[in-house]
Design a protein around this motif. Sequence first.
Motif, PDB file in Angstrom:
ATOM      1  N   ASP A 151       9.221  22.518   0.732  1.00 52.98           N
ATOM      2  CA  ASP A 151      10.029  21.303   2.420  1.00 52.98           C
ATOM      3  C   ASP A 151      11.063  21.776   3.196  1.00 52.98           C
ATOM      4  N   VAL A 152      11.830  22.678   2.521  1.00 53.05           N
ATOM      5  CA  VAL A 152      12.627  23.755   3.308  1.00 53.05           C
ATOM      6  C   VAL A 152      12.052  24.646   4.777  1.00 53.05           C
ATOM      7  N   GLN A 153      11.135  25.223   3.945  1.00 57.73           N
ATOM      8  CA  GLN A 153      10.512  25.748   5.662  1.00 57.73           C
ATOM      9  C   GLN A 153       9.855  24.345   6.604  1.00 57.73           C
ATOM     10  N   ALA A 154       9.449  23.943   6.046  1.00 56.12           N
ATOM     11  CA  ALA A 154       8.901  22.183   6.791  1.00 56.12           C
ATOM     12  C   ALA A 154      10.230  21.875   7.743  1.00 56.12           C
ATOM     13  N   LEU A 155      11.866  21.696   7.135  1.00 51.27           N
ATOM     14  CA  LEU A 155      12.190  21.355   8.343  1.00 51.27           C
ATOM     15  C   LEU A 155      12.808  22.238   8.816  1.00 51.27           C
ATOM     16  N   ILE A 156      12.650  23.856   8.145  1.00 55.38           N
ATOM     17  CA  ILE A 156      13.041  24.532   9.261  1.00 55.38           C
ATOM     18  C   ILE A 156      11.977  24.610  10.670  1.00 55.38           C
ATOM     19  N   ARG A 157      10.763  24.729  10.715  1.00 55.09           N
ATOM     20  CA  ARG A 157       9.675  24.069  11.444  1.00 55.09           C
ATOM     21  C   ARG A 157      10.051  22.774  12.052  1.00 55.09           C
ATOM     22  N   THR A 158      10.781  21.695  11.474  1.00 56.16           N
ATOM     23  CA  THR A 158      11.401  20.344  12.360  1.00 56.16           C
ATOM     24  C   THR A 158      12.208  21.184  13.552  1.00 56.16           C
ATOM     25  N   GLY A 218       3.970  26.432   8.658  1.00 57.16           N
ATOM     26  CA  GLY A 218       4.963  26.073   8.010  1.00 57.16           C
ATOM     27  C   GLY A 218       4.929  24.776   7.159  1.00 57.16           C
ATOM     28  N   SER A 219       4.963  24.045   8.880  1.00 58.86           N
ATOM     29  CA  SER A 219       5.120  22.580   8.899  1.00 58.86           C
ATOM     30  C   SER A 219       4.095  21.742   8.406  1.00 58.86           C
ATOM     31  N   ALA A 220       4.291  20.359   7.497  1.00 59.65           N
ATOM     32  CA  ALA A 220       4.201  19.350   6.922  1.00 59.65           C
ATOM     33  C   ALA A 220       2.310  19.541   7.778  1.00 59.65           C
ATOM     34  N   ASP A 221       1.247  18.903   6.884  1.00 58.01           N
ATOM     35  CA  ASP A 221       0.637  18.689   7.720  1.00 58.01           C
ATOM     36  C   ASP A 221       0.239  17.143   7.031  1.00 58.01           C
ATOM     37  N   LEU A 222      -0.071  16.496   8.390  1.00 59.61           N
ATOM     38  CA  LEU A 222       0.103  14.985   7.960  1.00 59.61           C
ATOM     39  C   LEU A 222      -1.291  14.617   8.141  1.00 59.61           C
ATOM     40  N   GLN A 228       1.171  -1.127   0.011  1.00 59.50           N
ATOM     41  CA  GLN A 228       0.281   0.118   0.097  1.00 59.50           C
ATOM     42  C   GLN A 228       0.803   1.940   0.067  1.00 59.50           C
ATOM     43  N   PHE A 229       0.823   2.153  -1.453  1.00 58.94           N
ATOM     44  CA  PHE A 229       1.467   3.218  -1.110  1.00 58.94           C
ATOM     45  C   PHE A 229       0.848   4.090  -0.879  1.00 58.94           C
ATOM     46  N   ILE A 230       0.824   5.533   0.399  1.00 61.92           N
ATOM     47  CA  ILE A 230       0.586   6.524   0.305  1.00 61.92           C
ATOM     48  C   ILE A 230       1.418   7.788  -0.535  1.00 61.92           C
ATOM     49  N   ALA A 231       0.352   8.619  -0.772  1.00 57.55           N
ATOM     50  CA  ALA A 231       1.438   9.710  -1.927  1.00 57.55           C
ATOM     51  C   ALA A 231       0.178  10.676  -1.866  1.00 57.55           C
ATOM     52  N   VAL A 232      -0.110  10.947  -0.768  1.00 58.93           N
ATOM     53  CA  VAL A 232      -1.099  12.181  -0.778  1.00 58.93           C
ATOM     54  C   VAL A 232       0.000  13.326  -0.143  1.00 58.93           C
ATOM     55  N   GLY A 233      -0.615  14.191  -0.249  1.00 58.99           N
ATOM     56  CA  GLY A 233       0.197  15.241  -0.125  1.00 58.99           C
ATOM     57  C   GLY A 233       0.277  15.648   1.039  1.00 58.99           C
ATOM     58  N   THR A 234       0.709  17.037   1.512  1.00 61.94           N
ATOM     59  CA  THR A 234       1.277  17.032   2.700  1.00 61.94           C
ATOM     60  C   THR A 234       1.176  18.796   2.955  1.00 61.94           C
ATOM     61  N   PRO A 235       0.660  19.522   2.827  1.00 61.33           N
ATOM     62  CA  PRO A 235       0.877  20.332   2.445  1.00 61.33           C
ATOM     63  C   PRO A 235       1.182  20.837   3.382  1.00 61.33           C
ATOM     64  N   PRO A 236       1.356  22.189   3.485  1.00 60.10           N
ATOM     65  CA  PRO A 236       1.955  23.728   4.505  1.00 60.10           C
ATOM     66  C   PRO A 236       1.307  23.900   5.880  1.00 60.10           C
TER      67      PRO A 236
END
Length: 451
Positions: free
Chosen positions: A274-281, A92-96, A80-88
């Motif tokens: 991705d830059v923004q998400a890693l900054i939030r991490t 700015g963090s990735a929405d899961l 089962q592949f999960i390939a859905v979006g992870t919008p900011p």
Amino acid sequence: MKITVFGIGYVGLVQAAVLSDAGHDVCCVDVNERRIEDLKKGIIPIYEPGLTPLVVENYEAGRIVFTTSAEEGVNFGDIQFIAVGTPPDEDGSADLKYVLSVADAIATHMQSPKIVLDKSTVPVGTADKVAAAMARRLAERDAEIDFAVVSNPEFLKEGAAVNDCMSPDRIIVGIRPGDDAEKIEATMRELYAPFNRNHDRMIFMDARSAELTKYAANCMLATKISFMNEMANIAERVGADIEHVRHGIGSDSRIGYQFIYPGCGYGGSCFPKDVQALIRTTDGIQFNSEILKAVESVNYRQKGKLFEYINHYFKGDISGKTFAVWGLSFKPKTDDMREASSRTLMEALWQAGARVQAYDPEAMEECQRIYGDRDGLSLMGTKEAALKGADALVICTEWQSFRAPQFDAIKQQLRSPVIFDGRNLFEPERLAAKGIDYYAIGRGLSVQSVL
């Protein structure tokens, strides 16, 4: 093998098409009913070279099916592949929420063991969150069914995604501690065998390292772009030509020529997010990621460069003027305008009271979808039509069809003989000989006018 892909957007559709073309049976699941119906009719929702015939051929052959039923999809595939979006998210963090929703659906409907591959770009620790969500749902069902959650990030370039999927540089597989590593590795090798023949491209690691690898790769590439844009800004102020500098440093094998082209900023669905998400991490773990924050800051500033040149050239008198804009997508060979530099430029021009006559080989419908029939925007049928009556030409995307224009015709059509080039397509000396003022990023008249 029987495979299910949840999320039939850019990544999911390309992955499903390529896997089915290799001989696997693939079930594509998406909540968007119209998208699923269009796909059954051979209508592809995105522009990507080579994708349409791949989808149509394999659908007609019965190797790929489309459905909105999560239950059907879960019961179809062992993988089962999960390939859905992870919008900011707002910060700015990735929405899961979409990733975890799919995890819940898989655990709700599964009747047999599954290997869940997380293809979405997700923060470090997401595989553990997916596993925990599935375990909770299975416990609620009082069902004891084995499963494993594997991080399997994608590394696709828009405009070359089909080829990247068929001939990957590397295939990263991240396995969670405690899962059956030997079984997972054997399954992954079987799954990717058609794309792993010439030499072993598969790299196995722990899941958290795999998740960070994806972010690190995109952030490294974004860093190279912002670094070169910083060098271009310096070149303008010290009287250097950034194109000569690019050749000088690119010849060093430790640096190379890839991703060192200065321009009017990067965009798209990956690098900014991705830059923004890693900054939030990093903020969340109390670590100050100074380089990443600088990369983001430089790119934000760089997207305003073309408007700065224009405002300087016309001495702040832009209201009422018309600008021909060549290129709307964030890069060639795609219709994607997410975070595109063209949007920053056009919105600044409209704010200043100017009009835009725009042309792009593929992104016209996307531009219409974003802006509608707004005042100040005319979408033209050809690049030549965009020039008629315009005060200047601005280039935002390096489409191949823009690289060898008729400069005499351009000069004749424009009210002012000036080109603002955000992608450094031309040689300043040639345009100067034609009597055309040429502003580029770190070369041409941009070097002579310190902004």
